[in-house]
Scaffold this motif. Structure first.
Motif, PDB file in Angstrom:
ATOM      1  N   ILE A 103       0.837  -1.197   0.000  1.00 27.29           N
ATOM      2  CA  ILE A 103       0.000   0.000   0.000  1.00 27.29           C
ATOM      3  C   ILE A 103       0.875   1.251   0.000  1.00 27.29           C
ATOM      4  N   VAL A 104       1.933   1.243   0.834  1.00 29.88           N
ATOM      5  CA  VAL A 104       2.845   2.382   0.876  1.00 29.88           C
ATOM      6  C   VAL A 104       3.491   2.606  -0.491  1.00 29.88           C
ATOM      7  N   GLY A 105       3.962   1.530  -1.119  1.00 27.51           N
ATOM      8  CA  GLY A 105       4.578   1.663  -2.427  1.00 27.51           C
ATOM      9  C   GLY A 105       3.619   2.193  -3.478  1.00 27.51           C
ATOM     10  N   THR A 106       2.384   1.687  -3.487  1.00 26.64           N
ATOM     11  CA  THR A 106       1.399   2.157  -4.466  1.00 26.64           C
ATOM     12  C   THR A 106       1.088   3.627  -4.281  1.00 26.64           C
ATOM     13  N   LEU A 107       0.874   4.056  -3.037  1.00 27.30           N
ATOM     14  CA  LEU A 107       0.559   5.460  -2.782  1.00 27.30           C
ATOM     15  C   LEU A 107       1.697   6.375  -3.207  1.00 27.30           C
ATOM     16  N   GLU A 108       2.939   5.985  -2.907  1.00 25.62           N
ATOM     17  CA  GLU A 108       4.077   6.839  -3.267  1.00 25.62           C
ATOM     18  C   GLU A 108       4.305   6.864  -4.772  1.00 25.62           C
ATOM     19  N   GLN A 109       4.237   5.719  -5.417  1.00 31.46           N
ATOM     20  CA  GLN A 109       4.484   5.674  -6.855  1.00 31.46           C
ATOM     21  C   GLN A 109       3.387   6.397  -7.631  1.00 31.46           C
ATOM     22  N   PRO A 150      17.125  -0.111  -9.178  1.00 29.13           N
ATOM     23  CA  PRO A 150      15.649  -0.131  -9.107  1.00 29.13           C
ATOM     24  C   PRO A 150      15.149   0.694  -7.925  1.00 29.13           C
ATOM     25  N   SER A 151      14.063   1.396  -8.142  1.00 30.38           N
ATOM     26  CA  SER A 151      13.481   2.228  -7.090  1.00 30.38           C
ATOM     27  C   SER A 151      12.041   2.535  -7.447  1.00 30.38           C
ATOM     28  N   GLY A 152      11.309   3.022  -6.467  1.00 30.56           N
ATOM     29  CA  GLY A 152       9.944   3.423  -6.731  1.00 30.56           C
ATOM     30  C   GLY A 152       9.850   4.591  -7.678  1.00 30.56           C
ATOM     31  N   LEU A 153      10.886   5.446  -7.711  1.00 24.19           N
ATOM     32  CA  LEU A 153      10.883   6.589  -8.608  1.00 24.19           C
ATOM     33  C   LEU A 153      10.836   6.157 -10.065  1.00 24.19           C
ATOM     34  N   MET A 154      11.623   5.142 -10.428  1.00 20.74           N
ATOM     35  CA  MET A 154      11.641   4.686 -11.806  1.00 20.74           C
ATOM     36  C   MET A 154      10.282   4.116 -12.211  1.00 20.74           C
ATOM     37  N   GLY A 155       9.667   3.370 -11.315  1.00 25.81           N
ATOM     38  CA  GLY A 155       8.333   2.878 -11.623  1.00 25.81           C
ATOM     39  C   GLY A 155       7.331   4.010 -11.754  1.00 25.81           C
ATOM     40  N   ALA A 156       7.462   5.051 -10.913  1.00 24.48           N
ATOM     41  CA  ALA A 156       6.558   6.197 -10.998  1.00 24.48           C
ATOM     42  C   ALA A 156       6.728   6.941 -12.319  1.00 24.48           C
ATOM     43  N   LEU A 157       7.946   7.050 -12.808  1.00 29.48           N
ATOM     44  CA  LEU A 157       8.164   7.724 -14.086  1.00 29.48           C
ATOM     45  C   LEU A 157       7.537   6.950 -15.235  1.00 29.48           C
ATOM     46  N   ALA A 158       7.610   5.617 -15.175  1.00 32.93           N
ATOM     47  CA  ALA A 158       6.943   4.813 -16.201  1.00 32.93           C
ATOM     48  C   ALA A 158       5.431   4.984 -16.126  1.00 32.93           C
ATOM     49  N   LEU A 159       4.899   5.035 -14.922  1.00 31.36           N
ATOM     50  CA  LEU A 159       3.458   5.273 -14.774  1.00 31.36           C
ATOM     51  C   LEU A 159       3.071   6.665 -15.267  1.00 31.36           C
ATOM     52  N   ALA A 160       3.964   7.641 -15.076  1.00 33.94           N
ATOM     53  CA  ALA A 160       3.687   8.999 -15.557  1.00 33.94           C
ATOM     54  C   ALA A 160       3.585   9.031 -17.082  1.00 33.94           C
ATOM     55  N   ILE A 161       4.425   8.235 -17.756  1.00 34.31           N
ATOM     56  CA  ILE A 161       4.352   8.169 -19.218  1.00 34.31           C
ATOM     57  C   ILE A 161       2.992   7.655 -19.662  1.00 34.31           C
ATOM     58  N   PRO A 210      10.944   6.200  -1.820  1.00 35.73           N
ATOM     59  CA  PRO A 210      10.821   5.772  -3.215  1.00 35.73           C
ATOM     60  C   PRO A 210      12.039   6.077  -4.065  1.00 35.73           C
ATOM     61  N   PHE A 211      13.028   6.792  -3.514  1.00 34.99           N
ATOM     62  CA  PHE A 211      14.205   7.166  -4.286  1.00 34.99           C
ATOM     63  C   PHE A 211      15.386   6.227  -4.065  1.00 34.99           C
ATOM     64  N   ASP A 212      15.223   5.249  -3.201  1.00 35.14           N
ATOM     65  CA  ASP A 212      16.350   4.367  -2.881  1.00 35.14           C
ATOM     66  C   ASP A 212      15.819   2.971  -2.594  1.00 35.14           C
ATOM     67  N   GLY A 213      16.224   2.015  -3.386  1.00 28.84           N
ATOM     68  CA  GLY A 213      15.907   0.626  -3.120  1.00 28.84           C
ATOM     69  C   GLY A 213      14.586   0.179  -3.719  1.00 28.84           C
ATOM     70  N   ALA A 214      14.440  -1.143  -3.740  1.00 27.76           N
ATOM     71  CA  ALA A 214      13.237  -1.740  -4.320  1.00 27.76           C
ATOM     72  C   ALA A 214      12.022  -1.467  -3.446  1.00 27.76           C
ATOM     73  N   GLN A 215      10.885  -1.418  -4.087  1.00 26.22           N
ATOM     74  CA  GLN A 215       9.606  -1.229  -3.418  1.00 26.22           C
ATOM     75  C   GLN A 215       8.619  -2.262  -3.940  1.00 26.22           C
ATOM     76  N   SER A 216       7.520  -2.361  -3.246  1.00 28.03           N
ATOM     77  CA  SER A 216       6.431  -3.207  -3.717  1.00 28.03           C
ATOM     78  C   SER A 216       5.256  -2.328  -4.106  1.00 28.03           C
ATOM     79  N   SER A 217       4.208  -2.934  -4.633  1.00 29.85           N
ATOM     80  CA  SER A 217       2.966  -2.246  -4.954  1.00 29.85           C
ATOM     81  C   SER A 217       1.851  -3.278  -4.929  1.00 29.85           C
ATOM     82  N   LEU A 218       0.638  -2.828  -4.915  1.00 30.81           N
ATOM     83  CA  LEU A 218      -0.487  -3.747  -4.826  1.00 30.81           C
ATOM     84  C   LEU A 218      -0.559  -4.689  -6.027  1.00 30.81           C
TER      85      LEU A 218
END
Length: 359
Positions: A143-149, A210-221, A301-309
């Motif tokens: 849940i934390v990863g999904t909200l941040e990403q 890998p980090s939550g930031l990179m996943g967030a940027l892909a979601l932003a695209i 989200p800027f350091d290390g792997a994260q999870s998401s729902l």
């Protein structure tokens, strides 16, 4: 000399004849329900006689019989014109039911299986130290990863999408505007795995982790074209009279856009943003490529792997145990609730910010 006018007895007005109507016979209001009941009985009977055990086949046969019975009976009792109208209405109802049944079935299965593991402990704990095949653990880290990403993707995509839509509606002319519109249309249908591969190539080029930031940027695209298209349509609905009235008072165009155009369309813009967020909240492929997932709580989200729902659901389902299946269904229920809340918020904001048409 006056002449008296002698008037004879007035003729009695003609008695009104029987009122004529376009249709002397009509079906009662409950006729569609009767057609549906008869069609279901006939459909089940025909399916059982044919040896069909699938309820999907029963439903399809009943739907076809409903349309046929409605048309035949209406033609016999009323007329061809009413029969055609009844045929179109029956087709609309059948298509509506065929579209709603899978949705209701999905919600029913998710709720019935997700409530087994959904409780306070599940929502407030992670999977740290819990083997995947055993009971226990929770979804808090996902849940934390999904909200941040999703939050980072929203912060990146909304300003870009809003400004792009303003350019296309208020300033865009010529080849550049056509090119921007074309690329927005292309990006609307881009698969999520392509966005993930694009960011993955950048990670490999610059040796990024890998980090939550990179996943967030892909979601932003994936989110930007949805925001652009929805905002553009909302800005087009703003009456030109409002723009002309503001400009006639000597207000600069940029201030007219900021103070008049955008506030008028704010309800629709907010709805489009919420729907774009709901669209990216369930993406899995970019997270698998760029975030990698983890069993621990990582609030950075800027350091290390994260999870998401979505990743957590896939991860638990891959384990294959009864406990992991329950956790996967519970996480799916949490994700559906998250998307549903966003849609309800979007509808509330749209109704709140809708222009008042009353006096």
């Amino acid at each position: 000399m006056s002449h008296a006018v002698v008037s004879g007895p007035k003729a009695a007005p003609p008695s009104p004849g029987p009122r004529r109507s376009l249709n002397s016979r009509s079906l009662p209001r409950w006729a569609p329900l009767g057609f549906a009941a008869v069609s279901v009985l006939l459909g089940v009977g025909i399916s059982l006689a044919a040896g069909w055990e699938s309820r999907v086949q029963w439903g399809l046969v009943s739907a076809l019989l409903f349309v046929l019975v409605s048309y035949v009976v209406t033609s016999a009792v009323e007329n061809r014109r009413q029969a055609k109208d009844r045929l179109a209405t029956s087709l609309v109802w059948v298509c509506f039911i065929l579209a709603v049944i899978p949705l209701l079935s999905l919600i029913w299965v998710t709720v019935s299986r997700g409530v087994k593991a959904l409780d306070g402990y599940f929502l407030t704990h992670s999977m740290a130290g819990v083997p995947g095949f055993e009971a226990g653990g929770g979804v808090y880290h996902a849940i934390v990863g999904t909200l941040e990403q999703v939050g980072i993707a929203t912060l990146v995509s909304v300003p870009i999408g809003l400004l792009t839509a303003v350019y296309l509606v208020e300033y865009g002319k010529g080849a550049l505007a056509k090119a921007v519109t074309f690329f927005v249309d292309v990006m609307t249908g881009i698969p999520s795995i392509v966005a993930g591969l694009f960011l993955l190539s950048i990670m490999l080029m610059f040796d990024l982790q890998p980090s939550g930031l990179m996943g967030a940027l892909a979601l932003a695209i994936l989110m930007i074209p949805v925001v652009v298209r929805s905002t553009e349509e909302m800005l087009k609905l703003v009456p030109n009279e409002l723009r002309e009235a503001s400009l006639a008072l000597g207000v600069p165009k940029w201030r007219t856009i900021v103070k008049v155009v955008i506030p008028t369309a704010l309800g629709g813009i907010t709805t489009g943003v919420m729907l774009a967020i709901a669209r990216i909240a369930g993406e899995t492929a970019p997270i698998m490529l760029l975030v990698f997932g983890t069993q621990l709580i990582n609030a950075n989200p800027f350091d290390g792997a994260q999870s998401s729902l979505p990743f957590y659901i896939w991860e638990q389902y891959r384990v294959g145990s009864e406990a992991s299946y329950d956790r996967a269904w519970a996480a799916a229920l949490v994700l559906i609730a998250f998307v549903m809340i966003l849609n309800l918020v979007a509808r509330g904001i749209a109704r709140w910010k809708a222009p008042q048409t009353g006096r």
